[in-house]
Motif scaffolding. Structure first.
Motif, PDB file in Angstrom:
ATOM      1  N   GLU A  67      81.753  28.743  54.010  1.00 16.26           N
ATOM      2  CA  GLU A  67      82.659  28.847  52.622  1.00 16.26           C
ATOM      3  C   GLU A  67      83.842  28.731  53.067  1.00 16.26           C
ATOM      4  O   GLU A  67      84.694  28.057  52.128  1.00 16.26           O
ATOM      5  CB  GLU A  67      82.621  29.968  51.854  1.00 16.26           C
ATOM      6  CG  GLU A  67      81.019  30.125  50.944  1.00 16.26           C
ATOM      7  CD  GLU A  67      80.623  29.128  50.408  1.00 16.26           C
ATOM      8  OE1 GLU A  67      81.530  28.565  49.607  1.00 16.26           O
ATOM      9  OE2 GLU A  67      79.329  28.871  50.278  1.00 16.26           O
ATOM     10  N   GLN A  68      84.084  28.630  54.365  1.00 11.72           N
ATOM     11  CA  GLN A  68      85.441  28.536  54.709  1.00 11.72           C
ATOM     12  C   GLN A  68      85.770  27.038  55.063  1.00 11.72           C
ATOM     13  O   GLN A  68      86.672  26.600  55.673  1.00 11.72           O
ATOM     14  CB  GLN A  68      85.714  29.194  56.283  1.00 11.72           C
ATOM     15  CG  GLN A  68      85.821  30.539  56.261  1.00 11.72           C
ATOM     16  CD  GLN A  68      87.020  31.171  55.345  1.00 11.72           C
ATOM     17  OE1 GLN A  68      87.962  30.571  55.637  1.00 11.72           O
ATOM     18  NE2 GLN A  68      86.977  31.827  54.207  1.00 11.72           N
ATOM     19  N   ALA A  69      84.890  26.114  55.049  1.00 14.84           N
ATOM     20  CA  ALA A  69      84.761  24.607  55.298  1.00 14.84           C
ATOM     21  C   ALA A  69      85.931  23.903  54.848  1.00 14.84           C
ATOM     22  O   ALA A  69      86.817  23.315  55.456  1.00 14.84           O
ATOM     23  CB  ALA A  69      83.656  23.977  54.785  1.00 14.84           C
ATOM     24  N   TRP A  86      80.424  20.287  54.454  1.00 15.51           N
ATOM     25  CA  TRP A  86      78.945  20.321  54.072  1.00 15.51           C
ATOM     26  C   TRP A  86      78.604  19.861  52.608  1.00 15.51           C
ATOM     27  O   TRP A  86      77.579  19.204  52.237  1.00 15.51           O
ATOM     28  CB  TRP A  86      78.303  21.334  54.476  1.00 15.51           C
ATOM     29  CG  TRP A  86      78.748  22.696  53.645  1.00 15.51           C
ATOM     30  CD1 TRP A  86      79.951  23.376  54.340  1.00 15.51           C
ATOM     31  CD2 TRP A  86      78.183  23.116  52.524  1.00 15.51           C
ATOM     32  NE1 TRP A  86      80.151  24.333  53.396  1.00 15.51           N
ATOM     33  CE2 TRP A  86      79.088  24.290  52.346  1.00 15.51           C
ATOM     34  CE3 TRP A  86      77.142  22.983  51.733  1.00 15.51           C
ATOM     35  CZ2 TRP A  86      78.799  25.242  51.212  1.00 15.51           C
ATOM     36  CZ3 TRP A  86      77.248  23.758  50.812  1.00 15.51           C
ATOM     37  CH2 TRP A  86      77.821  24.798  50.265  1.00 15.51           C
ATOM     38  N   ARG A  87      79.715  20.049  51.710  1.00 16.49           N
ATOM     39  CA  ARG A  87      79.462  19.752  50.260  1.00 16.49           C
ATOM     40  C   ARG A  87      79.264  18.140  50.254  1.00 16.49           C
ATOM     41  O   ARG A  87      78.596  17.593  49.539  1.00 16.49           O
ATOM     42  CB  ARG A  87      80.458  20.594  49.629  1.00 16.49           C
ATOM     43  CG  ARG A  87      80.226  21.989  49.278  1.00 16.49           C
ATOM     44  CD  ARG A  87      81.106  22.468  48.196  1.00 16.49           C
ATOM     45  NE  ARG A  87      81.115  23.808  48.202  1.00 16.49           N
ATOM     46  CZ  ARG A  87      80.286  24.556  47.918  1.00 16.49           C
ATOM     47  NH1 ARG A  87      79.459  24.338  47.072  1.00 16.49           N
ATOM     48  NH2 ARG A  87      80.381  25.973  47.930  1.00 16.49           N
ATOM     49  N   GLU A  88      80.539  17.712  50.757  1.00 13.75           N
ATOM     50  CA  GLU A  88      80.607  16.149  50.741  1.00 13.75           C
ATOM     51  C   GLU A  88      79.310  15.445  51.249  1.00 13.75           C
ATOM     52  O   GLU A  88      78.919  14.289  50.928  1.00 13.75           O
ATOM     53  CB  GLU A  88      81.878  15.615  51.373  1.00 13.75           C
ATOM     54  CG  GLU A  88      83.142  16.243  50.675  1.00 13.75           C
ATOM     55  CD  GLU A  88      84.241  16.282  51.441  1.00 13.75           C
ATOM     56  OE1 GLU A  88      85.386  16.441  50.684  1.00 13.75           O
ATOM     57  OE2 GLU A  88      84.416  16.361  52.801  1.00 13.75           O
ATOM     58  N   LEU A  89      78.964  15.918  52.455  1.00 12.11           N
ATOM     59  CA  LEU A  89      77.747  15.462  53.176  1.00 12.11           C
ATOM     60  C   LEU A  89      76.474  15.654  52.581  1.00 12.11           C
ATOM     61  O   LEU A  89      75.714  15.071  52.815  1.00 12.11           O
ATOM     62  CB  LEU A  89      77.726  16.137  54.678  1.00 12.11           C
ATOM     63  CG  LEU A  89      78.788  15.840  55.577  1.00 12.11           C
ATOM     64  CD1 LEU A  89      78.903  16.649  56.757  1.00 12.11           C
ATOM     65  CD2 LEU A  89      79.091  14.487  56.131  1.00 12.11           C
ATOM     66  N   GLU A 105      75.705  15.888  49.025  1.00  6.14           N
ATOM     67  CA  GLU A 105      75.814  15.876  47.474  1.00  6.14           C
ATOM     68  C   GLU A 105      74.691  16.038  46.771  1.00  6.14           C
ATOM     69  O   GLU A 105      74.420  16.932  45.922  1.00  6.14           O
ATOM     70  CB  GLU A 105      76.480  14.604  47.079  1.00  6.14           C
ATOM     71  CG  GLU A 105      78.063  14.620  47.286  1.00  6.14           C
ATOM     72  CD  GLU A 105      79.005  12.998  47.031  1.00  6.14           C
ATOM     73  OE1 GLU A 105      78.188  12.254  46.903  1.00  6.14           O
ATOM     74  OE2 GLU A 105      79.769  13.382  46.752  1.00  6.14           O
ATOM     75  N   LEU A 106      73.734  15.131  47.347  1.00  2.00           N
ATOM     76  CA  LEU A 106      72.168  15.470  46.675  1.00  2.00           C
ATOM     77  C   LEU A 106      71.711  16.799  46.593  1.00  2.00           C
ATOM     78  O   LEU A 106      71.440  17.218  45.801  1.00  2.00           O
ATOM     79  CB  LEU A 106      71.346  14.366  47.413  1.00  2.00           C
ATOM     80  CG  LEU A 106      70.056  14.588  46.837  1.00  2.00           C
ATOM     81  CD1 LEU A 106      69.748  13.798  45.520  1.00  2.00           C
ATOM     82  CD2 LEU A 106      68.984  13.727  47.855  1.00  2.00           C
ATOM     83  N   LEU A 107      71.908  17.270  47.932  1.00  2.00           N
ATOM     84  CA  LEU A 107      71.264  18.983  48.080  1.00  2.00           C
ATOM     85  C   LEU A 107      71.977  19.706  47.134  1.00  2.00           C
ATOM     86  O   LEU A 107      71.273  20.758  46.495  1.00  2.00           O
ATOM     87  CB  LEU A 107      71.239  19.039  49.442  1.00  2.00           C
ATOM     88  CG  LEU A 107      70.794  20.303  49.988  1.00  2.00           C
ATOM     89  CD1 LEU A 107      69.167  20.464  49.359  1.00  2.00           C
ATOM     90  CD2 LEU A 107      70.883  20.692  51.392  1.00  2.00           C
ATOM     91  N   VAL A 108      73.367  19.544  47.123  1.00  2.00           N
ATOM     92  CA  VAL A 108      74.231  20.616  46.531  1.00  2.00           C
ATOM     93  C   VAL A 108      73.835  20.452  44.893  1.00  2.00           C
ATOM     94  O   VAL A 108      73.620  21.240  43.973  1.00  2.00           O
ATOM     95  CB  VAL A 108      75.771  20.133  46.466  1.00  2.00           C
ATOM     96  CG1 VAL A 108      76.287  20.996  45.516  1.00  2.00           C
ATOM     97  CG2 VAL A 108      76.054  20.463  47.879  1.00  2.00           C
ATOM     98  N   LEU A 109      73.353  19.072  44.474  1.00  2.72           N
ATOM     99  CA  LEU A 109      73.279  18.683  43.060  1.00  2.72           C
ATOM    100  C   LEU A 109      71.848  19.402  42.688  1.00  2.72           C
ATOM    101  O   LEU A 109      71.749  19.907  41.582  1.00  2.72           O
ATOM    102  CB  LEU A 109      73.285  17.132  42.816  1.00  2.72           C
ATOM    103  CG  LEU A 109      73.332  16.671  41.593  1.00  2.72           C
ATOM    104  CD1 LEU A 109      74.756  16.836  41.138  1.00  2.72           C
ATOM    105  CD2 LEU A 109      72.948  15.289  41.562  1.00  2.72           C
TER     106      LEU A 109
END
Lengths: 406, 227
Positions: free
Chosen positions: A230-232, A249-252, A254-258
């Motif tokens: 969460e410190q990313a 990691w969120r940007e990398l 995107e699909l997974l977060v979605l």
């Protein structure tokens, strides 16, 4: 209050089999939901962890021009002096490890077969490579100065019939846009438990990968693992620099977060469907009971019981059904989830893309939060559904109710 | 004193297009302490009259006054309250709650009236003794004879000390002996406590207990005679 429950308890006891079956339906629904929730949670967590650990890390620092789809090792796409950059980043307090990686595309061939792979040049000592080191099924891991050794995944070794000590031929696209070729000796075979990943990647020591591909003193990225993911954003802000891009990691992913976000909505829909079905069983049970007891409702009404008291009587029955069914179901659901959190459910290679890696075995994970959430939802839905038969009973005219059964 | 006063009461039942005039402008006053029998052939309006007096039903037109209270404009809950406080019922079928014991059946109206546990216990035991089923207090209805069940129903009707007890064919499902016992009991209670009884019946033996006989035919009172 107690009297409602006493009456409700005895009324449920009149048709033991029906009561048992309704309770069972509710129990099965609850158990199933709990297991599905635990499965989804386990799947999503495993998917997220596996993808971050093996594929993207928590942060990546790349050349601003880098194109991940090309896997080009042309210098203008790469980071210069990567070990120095990595060392600087690793000095940050939130960073667990930062290590350079060079990615190149290549083809492995042994005997008559050849397979396209991603060649990854790594610093063998870095703890970021623990998943591969700890996953060795035979042989040893690389050393930094190894010039002829290679480590490959178990599914690749199996498909090419390779064992530790065997030789393979590796073809690489070099930084000049040519193709180079060399023989390597298999030092070790690893398995991360994620076939889709293991079959497509081979490891060389960074120095060897650099010289082999012509990317001397360059790397594709600095792969960074944080102590707390969460410190990313905070860390990313701290390492912005000229000519670099820093991706979290969120940007990398995107699909997974979605997918992760969607899975909650998806789960809610499944919950509502299953609870809707079980609630229907309960409503049906209570409706039958209302019809059978029309005359009793008339009598109670004649001696002065009010509508809301009649509602309370039927809601007390629903509450007892709900409590027993949901308790029983929660125990089953918890037991199933506990069992499969140890043993796991084997799916094998689901052929997922690299954007979303999944362990071959999914371990269920039931959090207290989702269990409580589910129990409360199941209870509320059951009670709300029971309002219909309860209100129906309360609205009967005493005269008609008394006549209804004569 | 008037326990119930009905003035020009009409009750029309509509089933689809069909209208049935069960009562057609009936006026009657029931006085405190009476032991009244409503007689007449089937369909004459006895039960409808009883239901209107009991606030189980409402008239299509006319006025119903119970205990000095106009009932025509009361809502469901207010009528339930009135029944709870002022009226006891004895039905033709033995209208006990099958899941409750004799004791609990008699206790039910007291519970609804918010009586304390001590008061309830004392009153229930007193009533069960009065109707001679104290030794069966903890039996459920299916473990009791028809006569015993009907006596318990009478005890339940009396539980809250209502002014008025309405009984619809109370002996119709009983044999001669049990029918006599129940009627003796009601008469005794009427004499001892002064509670007003109104019962609808066909049974000549029952009619003989009454001190007032009201005859109905086709929704009208055709005769009203006091013994």
């Amino acid at each position: 209050m107690m009297n409602y429950f006493k009456m409700a308890y005895r009324n449920l006891g009149r048709h033991r089999r029906r009561t048992f079956l309704s309770t069972l339906a509710l129990a099965m629904g609850t158990a199933l939901l709990m297991f599905i929730a635990a499965f989804f949670q386990g799947e999503m967590r495993s998917s997220m962890e596996t993808t971050l650990r093996l594929n993207t890390g928590h942060l990546q620092v790349k050349n601003a021009n880098y194109d991940p789809d090309k896997l080009s090792v042309a210098w203008e796409y790469l980071i210069e002096n990567p070990e120095q950059v990595a060392a600087q980043i690793e000095a940050l307090g939130q960073v667990q490890s930062a290590t350079p990686r060079l990615l190149a595309s290549g083809i492995v061939s042994a005997s008559d077969e050849s397979v396209g792979v991603q060649i990854m040049g790594i610093v063998p000592d870095s703890s970021a490579n623990d998943p591969y080191r700890d996953g060795l099924v035979s042989g040893d891991f690389l050393t930094a100065d190894d010039r002829e050794g290679i480590v490959i995944g178990y599914p690749l070794a199996e498909s090419l019939g390779l064992n530790v000590g065997d030789q393979l031929n590796l073809l690489v696209n070099t930084s000049e846009g040519n193709v180079d070729e060399q023989k390597f000796t298999v030092r070790g075979i690893f398995s991360t438990g994620t076939t889709s990943y293991d079959k497509g990647v081979v490891f060389l020591p960074l120095a060897k990968a650099q010289s082999f591909s012509g990317a001397t003193n360059h790397a594709s990225m600095i792969f960074i693992l944080l102590k707390d993911r969460e410190q990313a954003d905070v860390v990313a802000a701290a390492i912005q620099g000229e000519g670099y891009k820093v991706e979290t990691w969120r940007e990398l992913n995107e699909l997974l977060v979605l997918v992760n976000d969607f899975s909650n909505a998806y789960l809610t829909i499944i919950n509502l469907i299953i609870l809707g079905v079980t609630a229907t069983v309960i409503v049906n049970t209570l409706l039958m009971s209302v019809f059978e007891r029309t005359r009793e409702i008339g009598i109670l009404s004649a001696i002065g019981m009010k509508g809301r008291q009649i509602i309370a009587l039927f809601l007390a029955e629903a509450t007892l059904l709900a409590l027993s069914g949901i308790t029983f179901g929660s125990l089953i659901g918890w037991a199933l989830s506990a069992y499969f959190s140890k043993v796991g459910v084997y799916f094998g290679d689901l052929g997922m893309s690299k954007d979303m890696l999944l362990n071959d075995r999914i371990y269920t994970e039931l959090t207290l939060d989702s269990a409580i959430n589910l129990i409360v939802t199941a209870f509320i839905i059951t009670i709300i559904a029971s309002l219909y038969p309860a209100r129906m009973a309360s609205r009967m005219e005493p005269v008609e109710a008394l006549h209804g059964a004569q | 004193m008037e326990v119930a006063k009905l003035t020009d009461v009409t009750r029309v039942y509509k089933i689809g297009e069909l209208e049935t005039r069960a009562l057609n402008g009936v006026s009657i006053t029931i006085n405190d302490g009476e032991f009244t029998s409503l007689v007449g052939p089937s369909g004459s309006g006895k039960t409808t009259l009883l239901q209107l007096i009991g606030c189980l039903d409402q008239p299509t037109s006319g006025k119903v006054i119970i205990n000095g209270k106009e009932t025509t404009n009361l809502n469901r809950n207010q009528r339930a309250d009135l029944r709870k406080e002022a009226i006891g019922f004895v039905f033709q079928f033995f209208a006990l709650i099958p899941t409750l014991t004799a004791y609990e059946n008699v206790e039910m109206p007291l519970l609804l009236n918010g009586k304390s546990p001590a008061e309830r216990k004392q009153r229930v035991m007193e009533l069960l003794a009065a109707v001679d089923v104290a030794n069966r207090a903890h039996h459920r209805p299916d473990q009791l004879s028809g006569g015993q069940q009907q006596r318990i129903a009478v005890a339940r009707a009396l539980a809250t000390n209502p002014k008025l007890i309405l009984a619809d064919e109370p002996t119709a499902n009983l044999d001669t002996e049990n029918g006599k016992q129940v009627m003796d009991l009601m008469q005794k209670l009427n004499k001892e406590t002064g509670v007003t009884f109104v019962f609808a019946t066909h049974d000549p033996r029952v009619i003989s207990y009454a001190n007032r006989v009201v005859t109905l035919q086709d929704g009208l009172i055709t005769n009203d005679s006091k013994a």
